[in-house]
Motif scaffolding. Structure first.
Motif, PDB file in Angstrom:
ATOM      1  N   PRO A 211       0.822  -1.222   0.000  1.00  0.00           N
ATOM      2  CA  PRO A 211       0.000   0.000   0.000  1.00  0.00           C
ATOM      3  C   PRO A 211       0.850   1.263   0.000  1.00  0.00           C
ATOM      4  N   ARG A 212       2.147   1.137   0.290  1.00  0.00           N
ATOM      5  CA  ARG A 212       3.025   2.306   0.335  1.00  0.00           C
ATOM      6  C   ARG A 212       3.599   2.658  -1.033  1.00  0.00           C
ATOM      7  N   ALA A 213       3.528   1.735  -1.988  1.00  0.00           N
ATOM      8  CA  ALA A 213       4.135   1.968  -3.294  1.00  0.00           C
ATOM      9  C   ALA A 213       3.471   3.156  -3.990  1.00  0.00           C
ATOM     10  N   ARG A 214       4.282   4.000  -4.593  1.00  0.00           N
ATOM     11  CA  ARG A 214       3.730   5.133  -5.345  1.00  0.00           C
ATOM     12  C   ARG A 214       4.805   5.753  -6.217  1.00  0.00           C
ATOM     13  N   ARG A 215       4.347   6.548  -7.162  1.00  0.00           N
ATOM     14  CA  ARG A 215       5.225   7.402  -7.957  1.00  0.00           C
ATOM     15  C   ARG A 215       4.945   8.853  -7.601  1.00  0.00           C
ATOM     16  N   VAL A 216       6.007   9.598  -7.396  1.00  0.00           N
ATOM     17  CA  VAL A 216       5.939  11.056  -7.311  1.00  0.00           C
ATOM     18  C   VAL A 216       6.585  11.559  -8.590  1.00  0.00           C
ATOM     19  N   THR A 217       5.800  12.165  -9.474  1.00  0.00           N
ATOM     20  CA  THR A 217       6.287  12.532 -10.792  1.00  0.00           C
ATOM     21  C   THR A 217       6.364  14.047 -10.944  1.00  0.00           C
ATOM     22  N   ALA A 218       6.647  14.476 -12.162  1.00  0.00           N
ATOM     23  CA  ALA A 218       6.684  15.910 -12.444  1.00  0.00           C
ATOM     24  C   ALA A 218       5.292  16.506 -12.591  1.00  0.00           C
ATOM     25  N   ALA A 219       4.258  15.686 -12.351  1.00  0.00           N
ATOM     26  CA  ALA A 219       2.873  16.182 -12.384  1.00  0.00           C
ATOM     27  C   ALA A 219       2.142  15.954 -11.061  1.00  0.00           C
ATOM     28  N   THR A 220       2.815  15.469 -10.036  1.00  0.00           N
ATOM     29  CA  THR A 220       2.213  15.212  -8.727  1.00  0.00           C
ATOM     30  C   THR A 220       2.000  16.531  -7.970  1.00  0.00           C
ATOM     31  N   PRO A 221       0.859  16.745  -7.326  1.00  0.00           N
ATOM     32  CA  PRO A 221       0.677  17.951  -6.511  1.00  0.00           C
ATOM     33  C   PRO A 221       1.736  18.055  -5.422  1.00  0.00           C
ATOM     34  N   VAL A 222       2.262  19.261  -5.221  1.00  0.00           N
ATOM     35  CA  VAL A 222       3.271  19.525  -4.198  1.00  0.00           C
ATOM     36  C   VAL A 222       2.895  20.795  -3.461  1.00  0.00           C
ATOM     37  N   THR A 223       3.591  21.046  -2.349  1.00  0.00           N
ATOM     38  CA  THR A 223       3.401  22.305  -1.638  1.00  0.00           C
ATOM     39  C   THR A 223       4.765  22.838  -1.220  1.00  0.00           C
ATOM     40  N   PHE A 224       4.767  24.050  -0.672  1.00  0.00           N
ATOM     41  CA  PHE A 224       5.997  24.729  -0.286  1.00  0.00           C
ATOM     42  C   PHE A 224       5.928  25.099   1.191  1.00  0.00           C
ATOM     43  N   SER A 225       7.085  25.067   1.848  1.00  0.00           N
ATOM     44  CA  SER A 225       7.147  25.420   3.257  1.00  0.00           C
ATOM     45  C   SER A 225       8.437  26.184   3.509  1.00  0.00           C
ATOM     46  N   GLY A 226       8.427  26.993   4.571  1.00  0.00           N
ATOM     47  CA  GLY A 226       9.599  27.801   4.882  1.00  0.00           C
ATOM     48  C   GLY A 226       9.404  29.237   4.452  1.00  0.00           C
ATOM     49  N   PRO A 227      10.496  30.006   4.335  1.00  0.00           N
ATOM     50  CA  PRO A 227      10.375  31.436   4.022  1.00  0.00           C
ATOM     51  C   PRO A 227       9.684  31.743   2.698  1.00  0.00           C
ATOM     52  N   VAL A 228       9.809  30.851   1.712  1.00  0.00           N
ATOM     53  CA  VAL A 228       9.089  31.039   0.446  1.00  0.00           C
ATOM     54  C   VAL A 228       7.851  30.153   0.507  1.00  0.00           C
ATOM     55  N   GLY A 229       6.785  30.685   1.067  1.00  0.00           N
ATOM     56  CA  GLY A 229       5.579  29.902   1.285  1.00  0.00           C
ATOM     57  C   GLY A 229       4.804  29.655   0.010  1.00  0.00           C
TER      58      GLY A 229
END
Length: 650
Positions: A211-229
């Motif tokens: 159940p842990r298997a997955r691909r994180v690709t160049a089209a997967t949703p991402v977010t940002f954290s830190g000084p550049v929110g």
């Protein structure tokens, strides 16, 4: 790591500097660093330089010579490196020492779960198929054990990067035409693979359902954290934030997450707009109309710099991925800076996280991030230790010492009066901020590794023009070298250090100051990893514009390789040679060190020496690992074991 070669390789784009600063190069620093104290254990030192083809000799710098192959490594009669070196090779094969065996695991196109879309040897898999398969061009990698006791050595999550793609091999008809479907497949072949693997009773490893298997690709949703929110104006583009791309090496946090590192993101952007010109900031990151020749902008406006310029700002970060939680959104940790991250080596000092990273381009810099507080306390407060701390850039001085310069808004030249709006601005323009501080340009800083025995830090400098300095003592520097430093009082949070050169790579037939032999000569060191015993594993990436060519001084070095070194004596032995056109990349072992995983990247890629794959003949350079007369070369992970079941390298 390798840059994309979508056209025939005349030069590696990483070897072209985009640093216009007048910062003093390391070549000049090393030239004056002739009086070297023995701050780092490693035996005698020898002067080193490079005889330039035109007849001149570059300034010399101190370097630890490689000891003969039989030298004991721990003061006893048994050598620390317990294997017979393999010879160099130009064969289309993978070779390991006698007493070792190999197994090819998860080549490009393998389903990430049993029963997933099967690999098609004519490259006819769709974009949807590729999103459920192992990506292309394996790079940095880590093994996260599962279970308890001995089970941890037989089952785990293998997480690996996919740096880039070869469009001649990815598509049945190559890249003569770029379509939206081709761009979608290319995006799916990038990123990170997370797969569960297990060893059977016969010792052979395989992908198992998880159940842990997955691909994180160049089209997967991402977010940002830190000084550049995530809501920063510089990140506002035509689509929601998505994807990680050109993931080179990696890092692993003490709390069990994986750090994928974005390197040559400039490769993928371009435009047909004749009036577009890069801004100074874009030019500093190598942005131009053509990129590396992918031409995705012809089919997807996301990659058109004239239409969607802020998309660029979403790349060049370190991306945190939880391998145990497939629902967790990948997070780009902006406090670590925006550069062409080769990797992110994590260590711990005074309870704090310390992260080292190289910016892989000729004439760029080495960085360090130090957490502001103990990481356990930060996590107890629900805060990421990677969001709170200070980013530094390295300056190497003439006397063998160095200093970490803080990239902190309001300090030194990084003020509003000088055009720096705030800390987010400093991090979005990390390269320019480092220029302003007077950091030392280097010869393509790549992987960094910390010695578990004494916390000394090692960095590969793969090759360069020599403008990177005394830690880069040859002009030019076609072979590269490895530098090391010891932080003050052995404290990796310190702001000063002592440095020397561990080894100058090269071939004595062309460079008589290279202290290497037939058993260990190598060029263009790239990957670097310490095993728990303290062996330093060195992986090479000779560009395919140089590999095997006498006019480049690489005919005796052969195909790319992996070596093992004893840091105490300087002894180095060649452990592995790879197939034609390939680079040797990620390496890791199981906790008991009896199984090693090594990545072989881009076998069969276009080379000056062997030719160029085409849709009609994708096997022109290599047919590894399948050797299928109707197939094509495939990047893959290789499992290496000793036939007697012993520890690798011992």
């Amino acid at each position: 790591m390798s840059a994309q070669r979508s056209v025939f390789p005349q030069i590696d784009p990483d070897e072209v500097s985009s640093n216009p600063s007048g910062n003093r190069p390391f070549r000049e620093v090393a030239a004056r660093a002739l009086s070297r104290r023995s701050v780092l254990a490693g035996g005698a030192v020898a002067a080193a330089g490079f005889l330039v083809a035109g007849g001149g000799t570059a300034p010399a710098a101190a370097a630890a010579p490689a000891a003969p192959a039989g030298t004991p490594g721990r003061g006893g009669s048994r050598p620390f490196l317990g294997f017979t070196p393999v010879p160099t090779s130009d064969a289309d094969a993978l070779t390991v020492p006698d007493g070792y065996e190999t197994q090819v695991l998860i080549p490009w196109g393998t389903p990430i779960r049993p029963g997933g879309p099967a690999w098609r040897k004519d490259a006819a898999n769709s974009a949807a198929d590729q999103a459920e398969q192992i990506g292309m061009n394996h790079d940095g990698m880590h093994f996260f054990p599962l279970g308890r006791g001995s089970e941890q050595n037989r089952r785990g999550m293998l997480v690996l990067n996919h740096e880039y793609i070869d469009q001649q091999l990815l598509f049945p008809d190559g890249d003569a035409e770029i379509t939206p479907e081709k761009v979608a497949k290319a995006l799916a072949a990038h990123g990170v693979s997370v797969v569960e693997i297990a060893a059977g009773r016969d010792g052979r490893w395989q992908v198992v359902d998880s159940p842990r298997a997955r691909r994180v690709t160049a089209a997967t949703p991402v977010t940002f954290s830190g000084p550049v929110g995530a809501n920063h104006p510089a990140l506002r583009a035509n689509t929601a934030p998505q994807g990680t791309i050109n993931n080179c090496s990696h890092g692993v946090t003490p709390w069990g997450t994986y750090l994928a590192c974005e390197e040559n993101f400039n490769a993928y952007f371009g435009t047909e707009d004749p009036d577009w010109e890069p801004t100074p900031q874009q030019a500093r990151y190598g942005i131009n109309r053509e990129g590396f020749g992918y031409r995705w902008h012809e089919a997807d406006p996301r990659f058109d710099v004239a239409v969607n310029g802020n998309e660029l700002n979403r790349f060049g970060w370190v991306v945190e991925i939880d391998p145990m939680n497939p629902r967790a959104t990948p997070v780009k940790r902006t406090a670590l800076g925006r550069i062409k991250h080769e990797g992110c080596e994590i260590t711990e000092a005074r309870g704090r996280v310390v992260a080292y990273t190289g910016d892989d381009q000729d004439g760029d810099y080495i960085y360090k991030f130090v957490g502001s507080a103990p990481w356990r306390a930060q996590r107890a407060l629900g805060r990421s230790p990677l969001d709170h701390g200070t980013l530094y850039v390295a300056r190497f001085d003439d006397d063998g010492t160095g200093r970490w310069l803080p990239l902190t808004h309001g300090k030194g030249p990084l003020t509003k009066a000088n055009g720096w709006a705030d800390q987010a601005d400093v991090l979005l323009r990390t390269r320019e901020a480092a220029d302003a501080l007077g950091a030392t340009p280097m010869d393509r800083p790549e992987w960094i590794a910390v010695n578990p025995r004494n916390q000394d830090v090692y960095c590969t400098l793969t090759n360069g023009s020599g403008r990177g300095g005394a830690a880069n003592p040859r002009t030019p520097n076609p072979y590269g070298h490895i530098i090391r430093w010891s932080e003050k009082n052995g404290d990796n949070t310190a702001t000063t250090f002592d440095w020397d050169i561990f080894v100058l790579a090269g071939d004595p037939a062309y460079d008589d100051r290279t202290e290497l032999t037939e058993e260990n000569r190598f060029g263009s060191p790239d990957g670097l990893w310490f095993d728990p015993d303290g062996r330093l594993w060195i992986l090479t990436d000779v560009s395919n514009s140089s590999q095997n060519l006498p006019e480049k001084g690489y005919d005796h070095i052969g195909n790319n390789q992996m070596l093992a070194a004893d840091p105490r004596t300087g002894e180095i032995r060649r452990f592995l040679t790879g197939p034609r056109g390939a680079e040797i990349t990620g390496v890791i072992t199981t906790p008991d060190q009896r199984t090693m995983f090594v990545n072989v990247q881009h076998p069969g890629e276009a080379t000056v020496a062997w030719g160029e794959p085409t849709p009609e003949n994708p096997r022109a350079v290599s047919n590894w690992p399948d050797f299928d007369p109707q197939g094509r070369p495939r990047s893959a992970t290789v499992v290496i074991r000793r036939t007697d079941g012993g520890r690798i390298g011992a």
